[in-house]
Each structure stands twice: as C-alpha cells, then as structure tokens.
Design a protein around this motif. Structure first.
Motif, PDB file in Angstrom:
ATOM      1  N   LEU A  32      47.388  36.424  37.686  1.00  0.00           N
ATOM      2  CA  LEU A  32      48.087  35.929  38.879  1.00  0.00           C
ATOM      3  C   LEU A  32      49.533  36.427  38.966  1.00  0.00           C
ATOM      4  O   LEU A  32      50.271  36.059  39.877  1.00  0.00           O
ATOM      5  CB  LEU A  32      48.029  34.395  38.934  1.00  0.00           C
ATOM      6  N   ASN A  33      49.934  37.285  38.000  1.00  0.00           N
ATOM      7  CA  ASN A  33      51.278  37.899  38.076  1.00  0.00           C
ATOM      8  C   ASN A  33      51.188  39.347  38.557  1.00  0.00           C
ATOM      9  O   ASN A  33      52.117  40.131  38.431  1.00  0.00           O
ATOM     10  CB  ASN A  33      51.961  37.850  36.694  1.00  0.00           C
ATOM     11  N   ALA A  34      50.036  39.712  39.154  1.00  0.00           N
ATOM     12  CA  ALA A  34      49.815  41.096  39.585  1.00  0.00           C
ATOM     13  C   ALA A  34      50.566  41.401  40.886  1.00  0.00           C
ATOM     14  O   ALA A  34      50.820  40.507  41.690  1.00  0.00           O
ATOM     15  CB  ALA A  34      48.325  41.338  39.797  1.00  0.00           C
ATOM     16  N   ASP A  35      50.884  42.693  41.081  1.00  0.00           N
ATOM     17  CA  ASP A  35      51.397  43.149  42.386  1.00  0.00           C
ATOM     18  C   ASP A  35      50.218  43.593  43.256  1.00  0.00           C
ATOM     19  O   ASP A  35      50.295  43.605  44.471  1.00  0.00           O
ATOM     20  CB  ASP A  35      52.345  44.343  42.199  1.00  0.00           C
ATOM     21  N   LEU A  36      49.128  44.007  42.566  1.00  0.00           N
ATOM     22  CA  LEU A  36      47.951  44.523  43.266  1.00  0.00           C
ATOM     23  C   LEU A  36      46.732  44.245  42.393  1.00  0.00           C
ATOM     24  O   LEU A  36      46.800  44.395  41.171  1.00  0.00           O
ATOM     25  CB  LEU A  36      48.112  46.041  43.472  1.00  0.00           C
ATOM     26  N   VAL A  37      45.628  43.827  43.029  1.00  0.00           N
ATOM     27  CA  VAL A  37      44.389  43.594  42.283  1.00  0.00           C
ATOM     28  C   VAL A  37      43.306  44.512  42.847  1.00  0.00           C
ATOM     29  O   VAL A  37      43.115  44.592  44.053  1.00  0.00           O
ATOM     30  CB  VAL A  37      43.935  42.115  42.405  1.00  0.00           C
ATOM     31  N   MET A  38      42.610  45.230  41.945  1.00  0.00           N
ATOM     32  CA  MET A  38      41.432  45.993  42.358  1.00  0.00           C
ATOM     33  C   MET A  38      40.237  45.229  41.810  1.00  0.00           C
ATOM     34  O   MET A  38      40.145  45.007  40.614  1.00  0.00           O
ATOM     35  CB  MET A  38      41.470  47.400  41.769  1.00  0.00           C
ATOM     36  N   LYS A  39      39.339  44.798  42.709  1.00  0.00           N
ATOM     37  CA  LYS A  39      38.177  44.060  42.200  1.00  0.00           C
ATOM     38  C   LYS A  39      36.895  44.856  42.341  1.00  0.00           C
ATOM     39  O   LYS A  39      36.700  45.581  43.312  1.00  0.00           O
ATOM     40  CB  LYS A  39      38.076  42.683  42.834  1.00  0.00           C
ATOM     41  N   SER A  40      36.045  44.707  41.356  1.00  0.00           N
ATOM     42  CA  SER A  40      34.734  45.343  41.382  1.00  0.00           C
ATOM     43  C   SER A  40      33.942  44.801  42.562  1.00  0.00           C
ATOM     44  O   SER A  40      34.016  43.614  42.875  1.00  0.00           O
ATOM     45  CB  SER A  40      34.025  45.027  40.066  1.00  0.00           C
ATOM     46  N   PRO A  41      33.159  45.680  43.232  1.00  0.00           N
ATOM     47  CA  PRO A  41      32.401  45.224  44.399  1.00  0.00           C
ATOM     48  C   PRO A  41      31.390  44.127  44.069  1.00  0.00           C
ATOM     49  O   PRO A  41      30.955  43.393  44.946  1.00  0.00           O
ATOM     50  CB  PRO A  41      31.692  46.492  44.902  1.00  0.00           C
ATOM     51  N   GLY A  42      31.046  43.991  42.794  1.00  0.00           N
ATOM     52  CA  GLY A  42      30.075  42.970  42.403  1.00  0.00           C
ATOM     53  C   GLY A  42      30.601  41.538  42.431  1.00  0.00           C
ATOM     54  O   GLY A  42      29.840  40.586  42.362  1.00  0.00           O
ATOM     55  N   ILE A  43      31.935  41.371  42.507  1.00  0.00           N
ATOM     56  CA  ILE A  43      32.517  40.018  42.465  1.00  0.00           C
ATOM     57  C   ILE A  43      32.634  39.454  43.881  1.00  0.00           C
ATOM     58  O   ILE A  43      33.338  40.015  44.718  1.00  0.00           O
ATOM     59  CB  ILE A  43      33.924  40.050  41.803  1.00  0.00           C
ATOM     60  N   PRO A  44      31.944  38.338  44.176  1.00  0.00           N
ATOM     61  CA  PRO A  44      32.002  37.775  45.532  1.00  0.00           C
ATOM     62  C   PRO A  44      33.367  37.160  45.840  1.00  0.00           C
ATOM     63  O   PRO A  44      34.084  36.748  44.930  1.00  0.00           O
ATOM     64  CB  PRO A  44      30.926  36.679  45.530  1.00  0.00           C
TER      65      PRO A  44
END
Length: 443
Positions: A61-73
């Motif tokens: 939660l201290n990120a500037d940007l999050v890249m999430k895998s397409p598998g995570i709803p």
C-alpha cells in the motif's frame, strides 16, 4: 525513486519486474501462491525483492504504481484497498507499452485469439521485425527489454484490457464476443462487452479497427458507441466496400481501392471460423504492406496452434482430436460444427455459467456418446442425458480416453472439447491437452 509493486509472480509479473528495474523503479513482487523456482531464481539474480505465500499490505500500500496479474479479480479486498488509496493499477500491456515506439497490433475476442494472433505473426515475420506476445509466448515487457521489436502482435484478454489507461494499438482486431468469464463481470454481459471494446478506446482516425460484421453483439454495440478509428469489417455474408468479405470461394480484401483476392480452397486451417480468422489476419498483413504472394503462401503453410482442433493420431481408423483450448461453449460450437463424422465427445470441467443450448443441434446430429470429465457433471447430465444413448462420467483423462476407445468405431472421431475451464482437475488447458495426447499415444 518510484515504487512499483507487482501482484502475481508469473510470466507477465516477472517481465514487468525486470523492465521496471531497468527503467529505474524500486520493484517489489508479491504472490499469494507459490512463485515457480525458475522465476524466483531470476528475481534473486536481479536483486529484486519478492514474497510468496501471502501479500504483506505494508509492503504494497506504499506503492506509486501497481501492476496486477490478469488472474486477480477486482473484487479482492487488497485490490479495493489499493484503489481506495488512489494508487493506479495497470496491466502488463499498459506498463510495457509506455517503453516502446513499436507498431502494435492487438487482438481480442472470446474465441480464436491465439490462432489469429499466431497467424498474423506468421504472416508478418516473413518480411518484418516482429514479436509475438500478450497472452502467448514471452511477456511483452521482457521482449521490450531484451529485443525491442519494431512491431508487436499482442493477444489480449478482457482482463488485461480492464487495467489499461493509455494503451493504444495502431491496429486493433475484435474477432467476436460471446458470453464468457461472466463470473468476473458480475454476470452482466454488457460489462464484458465494454471491456472488450476498450481495445479501441484510445485509438484515433489514424488507427484501424478490424471486426466481424456478422457478429450481432459487435455491430449493435458500435451503433450505440461509435469509435474514432478507421473501421475495416470482415464478413462471410455481405459485400464489404472497405474491409474483407467472402465472394463464392474467394476472400476479397479492399483497403483504399487496393484489392487482394485469395482462394479459400488452399487455406491450411479448416472450418468457417478459420476463414474469418484468415480474413482478419490478411487485413492486418495488407495494412502493413506485406506482399500479396507472401500472404497467400503463409495462409497455405500455417501449422495451427497446439490444443486447438489438433489432430493427434488415427487409431483403427478413429481420429483423435485435441481441442482442450475450447474453454467456453462458443469454442466447442466451432469444434462440433467442423466434425464430419460420428463423434465421441469428451466434455466438462469448471463451468463458467455455461448455457449449452447452442450445442443441441450438433449433439443431436453428430454426437454418438458423451464422456463427462469433471468434478461436477450434473449440468451436463441434465442438458445432454436425453440426447445420446451413452453418457458416462469420469475424473481421469486416461480413463476417459479408454472409454472413448471402446465406444468409437472405424470412421468416427474422438473429440476432447471441454467447453469449460480446466482448473477442477488440471493445472491449465495445456496440461489437460497434453494428458489427452499422452493417453491417446498409450492406447
């Protein structure tokens, strides 16, 4: 230094981590499951911090940007917390596309994505510097880092499109839209349609949108939600001024008065749906100035895709066909439509809210026996129990193939086309397809 947090340590996660580090981000990878050893080794070697087995919120939660895998709803509580903090969430294609000036060709649709993407790549690679990525092959991010091609063919799912902001392909291809993955879209078909159309949301009139003009869902949506791009439809039913259509046994493609004509008799891939895939692919090749002769030859020698109507072996004059990639009803519709002999059909797996009605005509006409291969086969038994003389259940691929071997007679087909996801009994559809092929070879 900006902090990039990557959720999911698979192929796209690893590629994004490497590209992110190279571009000066402070990178952290987090996976709630186990990261494969080969990926862990690469992360360690590149001194990229990671965790698996759980998500540490204080590290995320201290990120500037999050890249999430397409598998995570999106409905996962961690994703909601990230959004609540106003941290942007992007997919790998969004992140990676910011670091290349290549010409992007993006392909989406409920069915035929992999075949059409592979076919486009096959057409372009004869004359252009091109990479194949997205849902297929090495990750887009990794390819940009290792060999930034001048062109990319990207197979893209609706989940990847859900998390784009500026992603803008020069050429977007939308093959078809049928109800699929509705569990991820609150069971609202419109949400899924809107998601697919995001492939064109950043396009301008200098970009191209290639689509199936015979698909009612696509054409109705376009009428209500016009897009900026130059439209190039393809059709089996009507004459198209600018785009592609079927005229008797020939595909005719016209772009700005420049026409190319190809006989369909020599296409390597069989079935009506593959004429459409060939139209879409040839239109892309024509736009990118591939020579007509190259397009024709490439369509004739294309080998097809593993696990997609793949002819495995003929044993005692029975043809065994692996269509494990058919993870929804519509894909199985194409498979059954293309069967030209009595068929023993192996079906089942994890149901995504399937409606089997469109298969009834083919099951009545062509299917002599059904083998249900799933943990829960209740819905299949209810739908098809009255249509065939033989319907059996099993949870083992080897047993399913042995039963099929006993039932099938000379001249029949044995078709694995599950119409369902594979995760109840198998690792993925590839695993399911390989087990089928192995069982057939062991007969």
């Amino acid at each position: 230094m900006k902090r990039l947090v990557i959720l999911g340590g698979g192929e796209s996660g690893l590629g994004t981590a490497l590209l992110g580090k190279a571009k000066g981000y402070n990178v952290f990878v987090s996976d709630s499951g186990q990261i494969k050893k080969k990926y862990k080794d690469v992360l360690t070697h590149n001194e990229i911090e990671f965790e698996d087995g759980s998500h540490s919120e204080n590290q995320i939660l201290n990120a500037d940007l999050v890249m999430k895998s397409p598998g995570i709803p999106n409905k996962v509580s961690l994703i909601k917390k990230i959004r609540a903090k106003g941290i942007p969430i992007v997919s790998e294609i969004e992140f990676a596309s910011g670091f290349t000036n290549a010409t992007l060709v993006a392909i989406t649709g409920s069915n035929g994505k992999t075949t059409t993407s592979s076919l486009i790549y096959h057409l372009l690679k004869q004359e252009l510097d091109v990479g194949l990525s997205g849902n297929i092959g090495d990750s887009f991010a990794k390819q940009i880092l290792e060999h930034d091609y001048k062109n990319y063919v990207l197979e893209i799912s609706s989940f990847q499109l859900d998390d784009i902001i500026q992603f803008k392909p020069k050429i977007a291809v939308l093959l078809n839209i049928t109800p699929d993955h509705l569990d991820r879209y609150d069971y609202v078909f419109e949400n899924y349609i809107a998601s697919k159309f995001r492939i064109a949301e950043n396009q301008t009139k200098d970009d191209y949108f290639i689509y199936d003009a015979d698909d009612q869902v696509i054409t109705s949506w376009l009428e209500k939600h016009p897009i900026q791009s130059t439209l190039l439809p393809f059709s089996l039913k009507k004459k198209i001024e600018n785009g592609a259509y079927l005229d008797k046994q020939e595909i005719k493609i016209t772009i700005d008065n420049n026409q190319i004509i190809m006989p369909t008799g020599n296409l390597a891939l069989e079935g009506k749906h593959n004429i459409k895939n060939a139209m879409a692919a040839s239109t892309v090749a024509h736009l990118l100035k591939i020579r007509k002769q190259t397009i024709r030859e490439s369509l004739e020698n294309f080998q097809g895709v593993e696990h997609r109507l793949e002819h495995v072996l003929k044993i005692n004059k029975v043809q065994y066909i692996n269509d494990s990639k058919a993870t929804n009803v519509n894909a199985t519709y194409y498979a059954l439509e293309s069967m030209d002999a009595p068929t023993v059909w192996i079906v089942g797996g994890q149901d995504k809210g399937n409606d089997y009605q469109e298969l009834f005509q083919f099951v009545n006409e062509k299917v002599k026996a059904i083998i249900c291969l799933g943990v829960d086969n209740q819905k299949l038994l209810e739908n098809f129990g009255g249509m065939v003389d033989v319907i059996v259940e099993t949870q083992f691929m080897s047993e399913a193939v042995k039963i099929a071997y006993k039932i099938a007679e000379a001249g029949d087909n044995v078709l694995l086309s599950p119409a369902c996801a594979s995760f109840d009994l198998f690792e993925n559809y590839e695993d399911r397809g390989r087990q089928f092929k192995e069982a057939v070879r062991n007969l």
